[in-house]
Motif scaffolding. Structure first.
Motif: not given
Ligand code: ZN
Ligand code: DX5
Length: 216
Positions: A35, A175, A33, A68, A66
């Motif tokens: 970020d 998450d 994962h 953001m 992911h």
């Molecule tokens: Zn995340």
């Protein structure tokens, strides 16, 4: 059913990233994962393409990316080039979510939508057929090491029901604040994938912690 485990490298030791990735590569982790934070959509900045490119050389495990970031549509191709396999965009960052999901699919990546804790799962009704993965935030995005929000269970149950009714294969990822105390209950509620940052990387034996989470 056993959950898939996606350790978040946000909590890894960045000064020794190569050995952290090698450890994950040899572990039972299913995905890695990643970020990505832009300091605008969330009040923090993490890392970007050079780091992804560097670690891509040390594992062929799927990158669960992911985003953001605001207007993620601007960078989808670059993330694909940097090795992304799954790309999550935030519902809250995409006025043209359907279009962005088509763009992710056209790149050959799995399509993901991430939801902030305050965003109702019902808002996904009209994109479920275009969504392979939902990243349900169980903390407010931006930082690792926060406490799990208990209301998440209810959201997982509702989303799980929606997916069954829609007849899609959409998988639910959780998450934020995942640990040995909530993993089993999350799976029982309908979660398929568990992201864990601090709980994995702050433990004495991260590979064993990954295995334990899988068997939670
Ligand atoms: Zn995340
Ligand atoms: C938070 C990130 C999470 C975070 C999880 O904004 O999306 O992936 O790294 O970290 P823990 O497991 O420490 O809550």
């Amino acid at each position: 059913m056993k959950p898939l485990i996606a350790p978040s490298i946000l909590a890894a030791d960045f000064a020794n990233l190569q050995s952290e990735i090698t450890m994950l590569h040899q572990s039972e982790a299913d995905y890695i994962h990643i970020d990505i934070m832009d300091g605008m959509f969330v009040p923090n900045i993490s890392f970007g393409f050079p780091v992804m490119n560097a670690i891509r050389e040390f594992t062929d495990k799927p990158f669960d990316v992911h985003l953001m970031i605001e207007e993620p549509g601007r960078y989808l191709e670059d993330f694909k080039k940097a090795g992304a396999d799954h790309i999550y965009v935030h519902y809250e960052a995409c006025p043209h979510l359907h279009r962005v999901l088509q763009q992710i699919r056209d790149l050959g990546c799995k399509t993901g939508v991430a939801l902030n804790p305050h965003t109702p799962v019902s808002l996904l009704a009209d994109v479920l057929h275009d969504t392979d993965l939902v990243c349900m935030m169980s903390v407010n995005p931006g930082f690792g090491g926060q406490s799990f929000i208990e209301h998440t269970y209810e959201k997982v149950r509702s989303l799980s029901k929606m997916i069954k009714e829609a007849g899609t294969q959409t998988k639910i990822e959780i998450d934020g604040g995942v640990n040995a105390n909530n993993a089993a209950d999350l799976v029982k509620a309908g979660a398929h994938i568990l992201v864990a940052g601090s709980f994995v990387f702050r433990s004495d034996d991260p590979a064993a912690t990954i295995r334990d989470l899988k068997n939670a």
